[in-house]
Design a protein around this motif. Structure first.
Motif, mmCIF file in Angstrom:
data_model
loop_
_atom_site.group_PDB
_atom_site.id
_atom_site.type_symbol
_atom_site.label_atom_id
_atom_site.label_comp_id
_atom_site.label_asym_id
_atom_site.label_seq_id
_atom_site.Cartn_x
_atom_site.Cartn_y
_atom_site.Cartn_z
ATOM 1 N N TRP A 246 -14.460 25.155 -42.517
ATOM 2 C CA TRP A 246 -15.148 26.198 -41.744
ATOM 3 C C TRP A 246 -16.152 26.936 -42.628
ATOM 4 C CZ3 TRP A 246 -15.824 31.417 -42.142
ATOM 5 C CH2 TRP A 246 -16.350 32.066 -41.029
ATOM 6 N N ALA A 247 -15.721 27.315 -43.826
ATOM 7 C CA ALA A 247 -16.592 28.049 -44.743
ATOM 8 C C ALA A 247 -17.792 27.198 -45.141
ATOM 9 C CB ALA A 247 -15.811 28.478 -45.981
ATOM 10 N N SER A 248 -17.553 25.919 -45.402
ATOM 11 C CA SER A 248 -18.625 25.025 -45.830
ATOM 12 C C SER A 248 -19.677 24.846 -44.736
ATOM 13 C CB SER A 248 -18.040 23.658 -46.210
ATOM 14 O OG SER A 248 -19.047 22.720 -46.491
ATOM 15 N N ILE A 249 -19.208 24.612 -43.504
ATOM 16 C CA ILE A 249 -20.146 24.411 -42.398
ATOM 17 C C ILE A 249 -20.897 25.704 -42.096
ATOM 18 C CG2 ILE A 249 -20.332 23.862 -39.943
ATOM 19 C CD1 ILE A 249 -17.978 21.943 -40.307
ATOM 20 N N ALA A 250 -20.194 26.831 -42.154
ATOM 21 C CA ALA A 250 -20.842 28.125 -41.915
ATOM 22 C C ALA A 250 -21.961 28.348 -42.929
ATOM 23 C CB ALA A 250 -19.822 29.253 -41.989
ATOM 24 N N LYS A 251 -21.684 28.022 -44.194
ATOM 25 C CA LYS A 251 -22.705 28.176 -45.241
ATOM 26 C C LYS A 251 -23.893 27.263 -44.972
ATOM 27 C CE LYS A 251 -23.648 26.791 -49.949
ATOM 28 N NZ LYS A 251 -23.221 25.873 -51.005
ATOM 29 N N ASP A 252 -23.617 26.000 -44.618
ATOM 30 C CA ASP A 252 -24.687 25.035 -44.372
ATOM 31 C C ASP A 252 -25.582 25.471 -43.211
ATOM 32 O OD1 ASP A 252 -23.770 23.469 -46.412
ATOM 33 O OD2 ASP A 252 -22.736 22.025 -45.131
ATOM 34 N N LEU A 253 -24.998 26.199 -42.277
ATOM 35 C CA LEU A 253 -25.755 26.635 -41.103
ATOM 36 C C LEU A 253 -26.420 27.989 -41.322
ATOM 37 C CD1 LEU A 253 -23.316 25.490 -38.281
ATOM 38 C CD2 LEU A 253 -25.426 24.387 -39.027
ATOM 39 N N GLY A 254 -26.345 28.492 -42.555
ATOM 40 C CA GLY A 254 -27.078 29.704 -42.899
ATOM 41 C C GLY A 254 -26.323 31.004 -42.796
#
Length: 295
Positions: A246-254
């Protein structure tokens, strides 16, 4: 026992209870009187834990298990039950504080996991779909998900919400994405139908077994791992992997790191940055750059 009650957090009490029971099992198996434990017994205990696991145990996990047992002995010293905590001298593995051994799933793998959950079978398939979506879509801890009560579901400013109880028994309101809310509604409607009541008449926790019993952390972890296998994901999928994901995808999405920190209920931004740093460490490894330069 009073030692466990001395901790404010219910999650900490549960975790330390598991660890002290693990220690007592070792003492029973080896014939050790717990109050006579010394450093040497702690050293043997480390090997025993690895034998029980059938493999080496991550340094962070081993350190946490030894720390829990040592905490109990510290309490006994304070209560003057024993004169000294000799277990404390047990050598603990070094833990790197700036990285995590947990690797996040890729966005494609996360999508496949959710799809596998939606395609699950059996009487608990709708609970499976809802549970996986809640973990993947919100990044909350598995303990928070399984402990959430039906009354924790609500609305605020036009969006669905989920009230969770984080570390230190601190309440937090999280936004519940539309997709996760829809999966939850389907699950609760099916649960109510099976019970012969209206959804509003349901009581207790959100997630229960297909017979209405308590949904334990061990069962939740096994479920996540099973769905990971069904999704064809090579690495073992655990609830904590989904939190990192979740944290990784949230970061990738800005998403802003501070917003990620608040959502994950981390006390320190440093902890959040460990999640974000380890998520793409393979992609950031300069090895390929060097290899291309010397070809």
């Amino acid at each position: 026992m009073a030692w466990l009650l001395s901790f404010d957090s219910r999650n900490t009490r549960d975790a330390y209870r598991r660890e002290i029971m693990r220690w007592f099992a070792f003492c029973t198996e080896t014939g050790l009187e717990p109050l006579k434990a010394r450093k040497s017994h702690g050293d043997v205990y480390k090997r025993w834990l690895e034998l029980q696991a059938g493999a080496s145990i991550p340094a962070k996990t081993m350190a946490r298990r030894l720390s829990a047992v040592s905490s109990w002995y510290d309490y006994l010293v304070d209560e003057e039950v024993i004169d000294a905590n000799r277990f404390k001298a047990t050598r603990r593995p070094k833990v790197q504080r700036n990285r995590s051994e947990t690797t996040a799933l890729t966005r494609d793998d996360a999508h496949r996991l959710v799809a596998a959950a939606d395609a699950d079978f059996g009487p608990a398939r709708l609970r499976t779909a809802a549970f996986i979506r809640v973990l993947v879509h919100t990044g909350i801890r598995v303990e928070e998900a399984i402990a959430a009560e039906l009354g924790a579901l609500g609305w605020a400013r036009g969006v669905r919400t989920l009230r969770i109880v984080g570390k230190g028994d601190k309440p937090k309101i999280r936004r519940l994405p539309v997709e996760a809310a829809y999966a939850l509604d389907r699950y609760l409607e099916d649960r109510a139908r099976r019970a012969g009541v209206e959804v509003a008449e349901l009581e207790g926790r959100i997630f229960v077994t297909d017979t209405g019993g308590r949904f334990y952390r061990s069962s939740a972890s096994e479920l996540v791992t099973r769905i990971g296998r069904q999704a064809g994901i090579e690495s073992k999928v655990t609830p904590h992997v989904l939190r990192h994901t979740w944290a990784s995808i949230a970061k990738d999405l800005g998403a802003n790191p501070m917003d990620i920190k608040e959502a994950l209920d981390h006390e320190s931004l440093n902890t959040t940055m460990i999640y974000l740093h380890t998520a793409d460490q393979l992609e950031r490894d300069p090895s390929q750059l060097v290899a291309a330069a010397v070809e």
